[in-house]
Design a protein around this motif. Sequence first.
Motif, PDB file in Angstrom:
ATOM      1  N   UNK A  86      71.894 160.611  66.767  1.00 28.68           N
ATOM      2  CA  UNK A  86      72.305 161.223  68.027  1.00 28.68           C
ATOM      3  C   UNK A  86      72.358 162.742  67.937  1.00 28.68           C
ATOM      4  N   UNK A  87      72.530 163.264  66.716  1.00 28.64           N
ATOM      5  CA  UNK A  87      72.555 164.716  66.532  1.00 28.64           C
ATOM      6  C   UNK A  87      71.142 165.287  66.494  1.00 28.64           C
ATOM      7  N   UNK A 107      77.550 156.349  60.737  1.00 25.47           N
ATOM      8  CA  UNK A 107      76.931 157.518  60.110  1.00 25.47           C
ATOM      9  C   UNK A 107      75.457 157.607  60.510  1.00 25.47           C
ATOM     10  N   UNK A 108      74.761 156.489  60.468  1.00 28.59           N
ATOM     11  CA  UNK A 108      73.350 156.467  60.854  1.00 28.59           C
ATOM     12  C   UNK A 108      73.208 156.827  62.336  1.00 28.59           C
ATOM     13  N   UNK A 109      74.099 156.274  63.145  1.00 25.29           N
ATOM     14  CA  UNK A 109      74.037 156.553  64.576  1.00 25.29           C
ATOM     15  C   UNK A 109      74.302 158.041  64.855  1.00 25.29           C
ATOM     16  N   UNK A 127      66.742 166.221  61.879  1.00 29.70           N
ATOM     17  CA  UNK A 127      65.304 166.257  61.630  1.00 29.70           C
ATOM     18  C   UNK A 127      64.962 165.937  60.187  1.00 29.70           C
ATOM     19  N   UNK A 128      65.971 165.637  59.358  1.00 31.27           N
ATOM     20  CA  UNK A 128      65.694 165.291  57.961  1.00 31.27           C
ATOM     21  C   UNK A 128      65.611 163.768  57.789  1.00 31.27           C
ATOM     22  N   UNK A 129      66.363 163.035  58.585  1.00 27.58           N
ATOM     23  CA  UNK A 129      66.356 161.578  58.484  1.00 27.58           C
ATOM     24  C   UNK A 129      67.240 161.074  57.362  1.00 27.58           C
TER      25      UNK A 129
END
Lengths: 369, 392
Positions: A34-35, A28-30, A38-40
Amino acid sequence: MPLYLTDEQAMVADTARGFLADNAPVAHARALRDAGDSAGLSRPLWRQLGELGLNGIMIPEADGGLGLGHVEAGVVLEEIGRNLTPSPFLQTAVAGATALRGAAPELRERWFPRMVAGEAVVSLALDEGARHRPDAIACRAERSGNGFRLTGAKRFVAHGHVVDLLIVVARVDDAGLALFAVDPGQPGVTRAAERLVDSSFAATIALDGVEVDGDAMVGGADAVGATLAAVRTGAAAELNGVAAGATAMTLDYLRTRKQFGQEIGRFQALQHRAAHLHSELTAARAATLKAQQLLDAGDARAERAVAVAKAAATLATTLAVQEAVQMHGGIGMTDEHDIGLFMKRARVLAELGGDADFHADALARLSGY
Amino acid sequence: MVDLSAFRQEARAWLEANCPPAMRQPLRSEKDVVWGGRNAVLTDDQRLWLDRMASRGWTVPEWPVAYGGGGLSPEEAKVLKEEMRALGCRSPLDSFGISMLGPALLKFGNEDQKREHLPKIARGEIRWCQGYSEPGAGSDLAGLQTRAVLDGDRFIVNGQKVWTSYADQADWIFCLVRTSTESKQGGISFLLFDMASPGVSTKPILLISGSSPFCETFFDDVSVPKENLVGELNRGWDVAKYLLGHEREMISGMGLGGSGASIGRRALQTVGVDDQGRLDDPLLRARIAHHEVRAEAFSAMLEGFIDELKAGRGHPAGASMVKYHGTELNKARHELLMSAGGSDVLEWESEATRGGAPARDWLRTKGNSIEGGTSEIQLGIVAKHLLRLPGA
């Protein structure tokens, strides 16, 4: 009180573990990274955690939360760390909830339900320099009419560009530190987001004569201390989770990777390093649980224990992620493999709330040398 | 549910009323430890404190009352320990009987053995030593060769032990002997016998510290009554391993030997403070502070380990981990104490250093990570049994 999790606390851990493993594993983090997100962080995931009831873990029951403590928050953070889940849990559910505990009823009624539901992100605006030095905070809160006027510059504010409420640490009339609830959208607040090494975002924030009312001061020196303790202990718990995740992955690799015709985990050189690491991690986890228990009990020894926990967790996790990459060999250096993501997250958490040197120094002061 | 706060109050009041002031001073060296035994020489205060604590069973708080213990629950025993620490009370009695043989007898001994030996351990009347290592069986302990041959109602023991702690001062020995050569671990038995038996002799080994805490111990046709066998014949390895867990737990406690803060205070005497009240040697201060972090984290680790063990949730190999961690920390602590003391602590004989105690203690700690199984043996156990790496 025995120094292990009660059955109830272990149940909280199970709930968090199952949910995060299913919904927010390392992949999920990856994927967010990769997308080009811009919210983090993922707002839907934050609401899902709210539906599970976990976001209100440290919010008093009277305010709609679970009224639990640092130990329970810690087991959730450990799972967040294990899965590298990008989440505002530490800032909002732990630091924010602690900071707002003494706020006026109107503020509590406005923010606690939204925090519990996963609709609001709250963050602490604390550091001003590259190194954590709360004693040197220069951000000023000057009395102005019935309220205050805030002036200063903050940095390393986690999720600062998407936050719904800032908890600003400022010096009141050149005296003691206090906490101020500040709407990030109000005049005089300017924000700039920076992507960090672990793909999370932090903001630099300028406060230029920001006018707030009297109720915005949600706590004095005691609340600052409690909030710092919450951030530090929480970061320690999340670090321990990062270490646990990286170490589990590494032990699997040692059990399966073959060279010279055998699993590399048979080599004594690696066995002893892995065992040493396990010992360090066990000590750090015990120190963290001790700090959490003492904080929850309101015990005066908590101050020392928090310093020990943050320092020990930082040192042990720093060792864990380095050993993890080294033991993976070349594959550990590739972006494709997840193990490097653990190293990146650990580096950010190591700085949050003071690094190991900061807390070793604090311990030395408390011990009188 | 016992009311712990009531117990805490009662324990504190009793300790305050009964612990002599001299027994609330920190230990100055290993010489202040009370080991008990037939030949023990105690100060009046040590004797008084030991007898008073033994009368309550609090030298062994968790052992059953019937065997001289206090019959306390793990929670009560923890409270008692906390209250003793809060008042600075010394331990009234430390011995291998308490920390090693007692737990093994409680688990593996028969009723006669428990009634005979445990109360004497609790009262500090008999001092025990441990006959484990041999010249050819150190890290590879199960390779031991000391023979015990059954002859009617007695075993006849022949062989040699080494690294027998305080054998020259001990009254009895618990000893691993080979009773069968058919299997390495499955031919070992666990015997108890009196060190005053004919055929037992000891020879102290002089260490780099200049003292002789260990001996070579020789058995020449020593006759041991058959009923002194603990557990089953040829099943002594089970007892030995269980006891080793307790030994490792005991040794790991050395990691708690004084706080990091005490090293800082020692350094203040030699170095002084800067204008902010900090130790006026930033690099030494940083090393001490980092050690203090590790020492305090270890203290929590050991507390958690013991709590889990008592709740039946621990893993036996955890003892290897705390043994490794605690002894390595204790060595590091004494390196720092030597740095803090500078040339003051290089003394070997003078009154000022109480016979060179700092230097001798520093040297003695180097054995901590060897005795009871080396650090490398412990790491191997942790790797195989806790981490499940291949090769077990």
